[in-house]
Design a protein around this motif. Structure first.
Motif, mmCIF file in Angstrom:
data_model
loop_
_atom_site.group_PDB
_atom_site.id
_atom_site.type_symbol
_atom_site.label_atom_id
_atom_site.label_comp_id
_atom_site.label_asym_id
_atom_site.label_seq_id
_atom_site.Cartn_x
_atom_site.Cartn_y
_atom_site.Cartn_z
ATOM 1 N N PHE A 98 0.909 -1.282 -0.044
ATOM 2 C CA PHE A 98 0.035 0.157 0.113
ATOM 3 C C PHE A 98 0.839 1.173 -0.108
ATOM 4 N N PHE A 99 1.841 1.231 0.985
ATOM 5 C CA PHE A 99 2.622 2.557 1.020
ATOM 6 C C PHE A 99 3.647 2.555 -0.345
ATOM 7 N N LYS A 100 3.752 1.483 -1.089
ATOM 8 C CA LYS A 100 4.571 1.572 -2.226
ATOM 9 C C LYS A 100 4.076 2.309 -3.253
ATOM 10 N N ILE A 101 2.624 2.131 -3.261
ATOM 11 C CA ILE A 101 1.961 2.379 -4.592
ATOM 12 C C ILE A 101 1.184 3.779 -4.244
ATOM 13 N N TYR A 102 0.601 3.748 -3.112
ATOM 14 C CA TYR A 102 -0.564 4.785 -2.816
ATOM 15 C C TYR A 102 -0.089 6.058 -2.766
ATOM 16 N N PRO A 103 0.722 6.578 -2.220
ATOM 17 C CA PRO A 103 1.369 8.002 -1.883
ATOM 18 C C PRO A 103 1.336 8.493 -3.357
ATOM 19 N N ASN A 104 2.268 7.853 -4.234
ATOM 20 C CA ASN A 104 2.376 8.532 -5.801
ATOM 21 C C ASN A 104 0.926 8.545 -6.409
ATOM 22 N N HIS A 105 0.252 7.361 -6.202
ATOM 23 C CA HIS A 105 -1.242 7.351 -6.966
ATOM 24 C C HIS A 105 -2.139 8.623 -6.193
ATOM 25 N N LEU A 106 -2.008 9.090 -4.979
ATOM 26 C CA LEU A 106 -2.953 9.947 -4.499
ATOM 27 C C LEU A 106 -2.318 11.230 -4.979
ATOM 28 N N LEU A 107 -0.889 11.427 -4.841
ATOM 29 C CA LEU A 107 -0.304 12.654 -5.578
ATOM 30 C C LEU A 107 -0.748 13.124 -6.722
ATOM 31 N N THR A 108 -0.534 12.094 -7.601
ATOM 32 C CA THR A 108 -0.934 12.388 -9.291
ATOM 33 C C THR A 108 -2.371 12.497 -9.456
ATOM 34 N N GLY A 312 15.236 3.018 -13.519
ATOM 35 C CA GLY A 312 14.444 1.932 -13.001
ATOM 36 C C GLY A 312 13.997 2.252 -11.859
ATOM 37 N N GLU A 313 14.812 2.843 -10.839
ATOM 38 C CA GLU A 313 14.304 3.410 -9.511
ATOM 39 C C GLU A 313 13.191 4.407 -9.488
ATOM 40 N N ILE A 314 13.371 5.141 -10.250
ATOM 41 C CA ILE A 314 12.283 6.126 -10.592
ATOM 42 C C ILE A 314 11.221 5.939 -11.490
ATOM 43 N N SER A 315 11.339 4.621 -12.047
ATOM 44 C CA SER A 315 10.360 4.415 -13.191
ATOM 45 C C SER A 315 8.887 4.245 -12.754
ATOM 46 N N PHE A 316 8.427 3.930 -11.594
ATOM 47 C CA PHE A 316 7.328 4.095 -10.972
ATOM 48 C C PHE A 316 6.661 5.254 -10.947
ATOM 49 N N ALA A 317 7.240 6.451 -10.404
ATOM 50 C CA ALA A 317 7.023 7.659 -10.571
ATOM 51 C C ALA A 317 6.866 8.210 -11.778
ATOM 52 N N PHE A 318 7.711 7.770 -12.756
ATOM 53 C CA PHE A 318 7.737 8.360 -14.255
ATOM 54 C C PHE A 318 6.506 7.909 -14.802
ATOM 55 N N TYR A 319 6.248 6.451 -14.519
ATOM 56 C CA TYR A 319 5.034 6.099 -15.414
ATOM 57 C C TYR A 319 3.719 6.876 -14.685
ATOM 58 N N MET A 320 3.820 7.090 -13.374
ATOM 59 C CA MET A 320 2.563 7.784 -12.773
ATOM 60 C C MET A 320 2.441 9.138 -13.216
ATOM 61 N N CYS A 321 3.408 10.046 -13.633
ATOM 62 C CA CYS A 321 3.446 11.425 -13.925
ATOM 63 C C CYS A 321 3.516 11.942 -15.474
ATOM 64 N N HIS A 322 4.034 10.856 -16.078
ATOM 65 C CA HIS A 322 4.369 11.199 -17.425
ATOM 66 C C HIS A 322 3.135 11.582 -18.362
ATOM 67 N N LEU A 323 2.028 11.143 -18.491
ATOM 68 C CA LEU A 323 0.804 11.615 -19.041
ATOM 69 C C LEU A 323 0.517 12.898 -18.628
ATOM 70 N N LEU A 324 0.503 13.183 -17.609
ATOM 71 C CA LEU A 324 0.115 14.610 -16.986
ATOM 72 C C LEU A 324 1.133 15.646 -17.578
ATOM 73 N N VAL A 325 2.359 15.287 -17.422
ATOM 74 C CA VAL A 325 3.416 16.004 -17.982
ATOM 75 C C VAL A 325 2.932 16.270 -19.688
ATOM 76 N N LEU A 326 3.113 15.172 -20.253
ATOM 77 C CA LEU A 326 2.806 15.257 -21.638
ATOM 78 C C LEU A 326 1.569 16.039 -22.157
ATOM 79 N N ASN A 327 0.574 15.907 -21.471
ATOM 80 C CA ASN A 327 -0.959 16.617 -21.900
ATOM 81 C C ASN A 327 -0.693 18.074 -21.240
ATOM 82 N N TYR A 328 -0.260 18.289 -20.396
ATOM 83 C CA TYR A 328 -0.433 19.651 -19.957
ATOM 84 C C TYR A 328 0.975 20.609 -20.412
ATOM 85 N N GLY A 329 2.070 19.859 -20.613
ATOM 86 C CA GLY A 329 3.182 20.427 -21.191
ATOM 87 C C GLY A 329 2.956 20.943 -22.574
#
Length: 397
Positions: A98-108, A312-329
């Motif tokens: 839960f703590f591995k995935i949910y904080p980044n999910h909640l943030l995005t 690879g270590e930042i890949s989960f965060a990259f996956y979670m944020c990239h679409l928002l950066v693409l669309n609004y960038g």
């Protein structure tokens, strides 16, 4: 009732680090980024656009999105099985996941809500938002639900389902006799290949999806529905036990990377919904297994180098944020389309921006949260040990 703890079925303990697989995680995340670039009208070249109708080059590259997500699901089952240790509690496992995935999910999710409502001035669906926050939205076939807000989180909904079931799945997969593991891997792959044949029987005469070239409900069932995608997770679990128990794995990492590339170009021409999952599952799974074997043998691969491991270590965060950066960038840059050289420059800029946001998320959110969870776990482990020590008695007085 779920098991209270995990039993060790391994033949000995495996090293916890698999740097080649960590490097592979970013390659998979980048393939998903590449697909979402095509969904953003950056390229003026019609062959590289998905809308209003997919161009030929875009349709071929569209396959990379399916490949990247399938890789993550197989890898998730593989790594969790690899890391099982005797005596770890089910509750502790669920809390760490839960703590591995949910904080980044909640943030995005919060960021997507602010951007959609505040910047795009789009109406927000409360029901979709609640289902998204609860990570159950991929169970619903309505596109306005599973794609709502930060749409990449549909795969996180699947992962949450996998994590919930993992302790029970381990009871079964962990008990398979080593000599029967390949047989069971074949059974799971056989079921995965049966899904595209069953889907048309379940969803007859549905609306057609031009992007996937298949009826929409068949597309959702084969590529989004968590119980169906669970099969890839279980395949990854079995592959981990194959490697851990020393079973022979055919070919090597380089050979399976080549097979993966060949199947990637063949898959779009397969019938039904085979291109979405089934076509790539074996080469992706074997790439993961042979990558782990290379790490076990101490063979250095380019995937295990320091830059790839960091990515690879930042890949989960990259996956979670990239679409928002693409669309609004893209919106911030004027929302237009450019000739291919300029478009590639824009893509590179948005890629670097996604990396920067991912690094901040990893450094300021993901890493501190996991460090806190580990410290709490260590403190709970130390308390019983301290209580078991004999009390020192003073000899004076």
């Amino acid at each position: 009732m779920p098991p209270s703890g995990f039993t060790d079925h391994h033949s000995g303990h495996a090293p916890s680090r698999l740097p080649s697989l960590t490097g592979m995680r970013f390659v998979a995340a980048f393939t998903v980024f590449a697909v979402h670039v095509l969904l953003t009208p950056i390229f003026a070249d019609r062959s590289l656009q998905m809308f209003p109708a997919p161009g030929e080059t875009a349709m071929l590259l569209w396959q990379t999105g399916f490949m990247g997500v399938s890789f993550f699901f197989i890898l998730s089952g593989f790594v969790l099985t690899w890391s099982v240790r005797p005596g770890q509690s089910t509750r502790g496992f669920w809390l760490r996941r839960f703590f591995k995935i949910y904080p980044n999910h909640l943030l995005t999710l919060v960021a997507a809500t602010v951007l959609l409502g505040g910047v795009s001035q789009m109406p927000l669906d409360l029901t979709a938002g609640v289902l998204n926050a609860l990570l159950v939205h991929s169970f619903f076939p309505q596109m306005e639900i599973w794609t709502a807000f930060n749409s990449v989180s549909w795969s996180l909904s699947n992962e949450a389902f996998f994590y919930l079931l993992f302790p029970l799945l381990w009871l079964a997969v962990g008990r398979i006799r080593p000599e029967r593991l390949w047989r069971w891997a074949g059974v799971v792959v056989g079921v995965i290949f049966t899904v595209p044949l069953v889907a048309p029987l379940l969803f007859a005469d549905g609306p057609w999806d031009p992007l996937t070239r298949s009826p929409y409900l068949e597309f959702w069932f084969t590529s989004k529905f968590p119980p169906v995608r669970l099969l890839e997770f279980v395949f990854g679990m079995i592959l981990a036990r194959i490697v851990l128990t020393g079973r022979k794995v055919p070919l090597n990492l380089g050979a399976w990377l080549l097979v993966t590339a060949v199947v990637f170009f063949v898959a779009p021409y397969l019938p039904l919904t085979y291109p979405q999952v089934a076509a790539m599952v074996v080469p992706l799974g074997m790439t993961i297994a042979t990558g782990a074997r290379a790490d076990l043998a101490g063979r250095r691969t380019w995937l295990a180098g320091r830059p790839m491991v960091w990515l690879g270590e930042i890949s989960f965060a990259f996956y979670m944020c990239h679409l928002l950066v693409l669309n609004y960038g893209h919106m911030l840059l004027g929302g237009g389309s450019w000739d291919t050289p300029a478009a590639l420059g824009i893509v590179a800029l948005l890629f670097l921006a996604s990396l920067a946001v991912a690094w901040l998320m990893y450094t300021l959110v993901e890493k501190p949260v996991m460090r806190f969870v580990r410290s709490r776990r260590a403190a709970r482990t130390a308390e019983p040990a301290a209580a078991a020590e004999p009390v020192a008695v003073s000899s004076s007085g």
